[in-house]
Design an enzyme around this catalytic site. Structure first.
Site, PDB file in Angstrom:
ATOM      1  N   HIS A  73      41.458 -10.910  56.374  1.00 21.28           N
ATOM      2  CA  HIS A  73      41.562 -10.591  57.737  1.00 21.28           C
ATOM      3  C   HIS A  73      41.130 -12.118  58.654  1.00 21.28           C
ATOM      4  O   HIS A  73      41.394 -11.934  59.926  1.00 21.28           O
ATOM      5  CB  HIS A  73      40.842  -9.547  58.423  1.00 21.28           C
ATOM      6  CG  HIS A  73      39.254  -9.568  58.430  1.00 21.28           C
ATOM      7  ND1 HIS A  73      38.363  -9.274  57.251  1.00 21.28           N
ATOM      8  CD2 HIS A  73      38.594 -10.059  59.499  1.00 21.28           C
ATOM      9  CE1 HIS A  73      37.221  -9.395  57.719  1.00 21.28           C
ATOM     10  NE2 HIS A  73      37.404  -9.985  58.955  1.00 21.28           N
ATOM     11  N   GLY A  78      31.532 -12.358  62.486  1.00 23.56           N
ATOM     12  CA  GLY A  78      31.718 -13.683  62.245  1.00 23.56           C
ATOM     13  C   GLY A  78      31.040 -14.095  61.144  1.00 23.56           C
ATOM     14  O   GLY A  78      30.974 -15.254  60.821  1.00 23.56           O
ATOM     15  N   ASP A  79      30.800 -13.021  60.321  1.00 23.67           N
ATOM     16  CA  ASP A  79      29.992 -13.182  59.146  1.00 23.67           C
ATOM     17  C   ASP A  79      31.138 -13.174  58.038  1.00 23.67           C
ATOM     18  O   ASP A  79      31.173 -13.600  56.599  1.00 23.67           O
ATOM     19  CB  ASP A  79      29.010 -12.496  58.600  1.00 23.67           C
ATOM     20  CG  ASP A  79      27.650 -12.699  59.429  1.00 23.67           C
ATOM     21  OD1 ASP A  79      27.216 -13.780  59.488  1.00 23.67           O
ATOM     22  OD2 ASP A  79      27.058 -11.828  59.785  1.00 23.67           O
ATOM     23  N   SER A  80      32.228 -12.458  58.399  1.00 22.85           N
ATOM     24  CA  SER A  80      33.353 -12.134  57.442  1.00 22.85           C
ATOM     25  C   SER A  80      33.798 -13.482  56.840  1.00 22.85           C
ATOM     26  O   SER A  80      33.912 -14.495  57.185  1.00 22.85           O
ATOM     27  CB  SER A  80      34.532 -11.571  58.471  1.00 22.85           C
ATOM     28  OG  SER A  80      34.396 -10.297  58.646  1.00 22.85           O
TER      29      SER A  80
HETATM   30  N1  ARG Z   1      34.799  -8.066  60.130  1.00 23.09           N
HETATM   31  C1  ARG Z   1      34.122  -8.629  60.843  1.00 23.09           C
HETATM   32  C2  ARG Z   1      34.203 -10.169  60.753  1.00 23.09           C
HETATM   33  O1  ARG Z   1      35.251 -10.390  61.368  1.00 23.09           O
HETATM   34  C3  ARG Z   1      32.582  -8.458  60.325  1.00 23.09           C
HETATM   35  C4  ARG Z   1      32.486  -7.787  59.124  1.00 23.09           C
HETATM   36  C5  ARG Z   1      30.984  -7.227  58.761  1.00 23.09           C
HETATM   37  N2  ARG Z   1      30.831  -6.396  59.672  1.00 23.09           N
HETATM   38  C6  ARG Z   1      29.768  -5.595  59.539  1.00 23.09           C
HETATM   39  N3  ARG Z   1      29.501  -4.463  60.451  1.00 23.09           N
HETATM   40  N4  ARG Z   1      28.876  -5.620  58.387  1.00 23.09           N
HETATM   41  O2  ARG Z   1      33.226 -10.905  61.088  1.00 23.09           O
END
Ligand code: ARG
Length: 253
Positions: free
Chosen positions: A68, A206-208
């Site tokens: 993604h 942002g960690d993704s």
């Molecule tokens: N999908 C998100 C990104 O693009 C964050 C993923 C982690 N999210 C979470 N709620 N643990 O950075």
């Protein structure tokens, strides 16, 4: 000023443990700021010059991230920064990108197979604050509650504020049964889930694409979650062990 503040927060944490976690800036990812070179495999993927996602360096030309993070993007608009814990310091290597290899079964609805490889246009200079991370073995498995480490330049609070500095935290691997019982829709065999009992330690926006490691190996890739940290609510990670042979085929690692 902010480092003095951090010292005070650390002292408070030491004194009261979890009780004060909820009131300081560490409540989403929790954990701590990383020192320079502490996560030499960590990548910041930047879109038009802004931090966009994390990644992990697996060879001098290949990065593992989440599908993604690269889907719908163009390699020419993305750069990969390696070798820094501070995106404002200018001490990292900024690399151009030649190609995205998105898992062909990636499903943007379910986030199944949320993995992408990134081929750099030239090799990074290894050593010092830049090193590859080993991948977990195919089907690698750990007991529930095994501690894992997550790291990233992602948001540190609900306002989705980006710190531009690398943080890391310890979370627990949770069982599929436990996570499915938390009303997670469709936790597939390509996903693992992890969290912190307090809900105050979590990956966030942002960690993704960034690493979840166990025993110093890449076991998961930050994928998705509900908000960032809530009591008993896990975050989902792409399971590297399930996609190990696809990585081997496409990255030769
Ligand atoms: N999908 C998100 C990104 O693009 C964050 C993923 C982690 N999210 C979470 N709620 N643990 O950075």
């Amino acid at each position: 000023m902010s480092s003095a503040y951090n010292v005070i927060v650390l002292l408070l944490l030491a004194a009261f443990g979890n009780v004060v976690c909820g009131v300081d800036e560490s409540r989403i990812i929790g954990g701590q700021f990383a020192s320079q070179g502490q996560f030499p495999h960590q990548v910041s993927l930047q879109l038009n010059g802004r931090h966009h996602c994390g990644g992990s360096l697996i060879s001098d030309t290949m990065i593992v991230t989440a599908a993604h993070c690269t889907k719908g993007q163009s390699p020419s608009q993305m750069m990969a920064v390696v070798g820094t814990n501070d995106l404002n310091a200018g001490n990292g290597q900024t690399m151009g990108i030649a190609q995205f290899i998105i898992h062909p079964q990636y499903n943007s609805q379910s986030q199944d197979f949320d993995m992408s490889l990134i081929r750099l246009s030239s090799p990074v200079m290894m050593g010092g604050a830049v090193k590859t991370i080993q991948l977990a073995d195919a089907d690698a498995n750990y007991e529930a509650d095994t501690m894992a480490t997550i790291s990233g330049f992602g948001a540190i609070n609900q306002n989705l504020q980006l710190p531009n500095r690398l943080k890391f935290a310890k979370v627990q691997l949770w069982s599929r049964d436990f996570c499915n019982a938390q009303n997670i829709p469709g936790l597939t065999d390509r996903m693992i889930c992890a969290g912190h009992p307090s809900g105050q330690v979590s990956s966030c926006q942002g960690d993704s694409g960034g690493p979840l490691t166990v025993d110093g190996k890449l076991f998961g890739v930050v994928s998705w979650g509900f908000g960032c940290g809530a009591k008993g609510r896990p975050a989902m990670y792409t399971y590297v062990g399930a996609l190990r042979s696809w990585i081997k085929q496409n990255a030769n690692v």
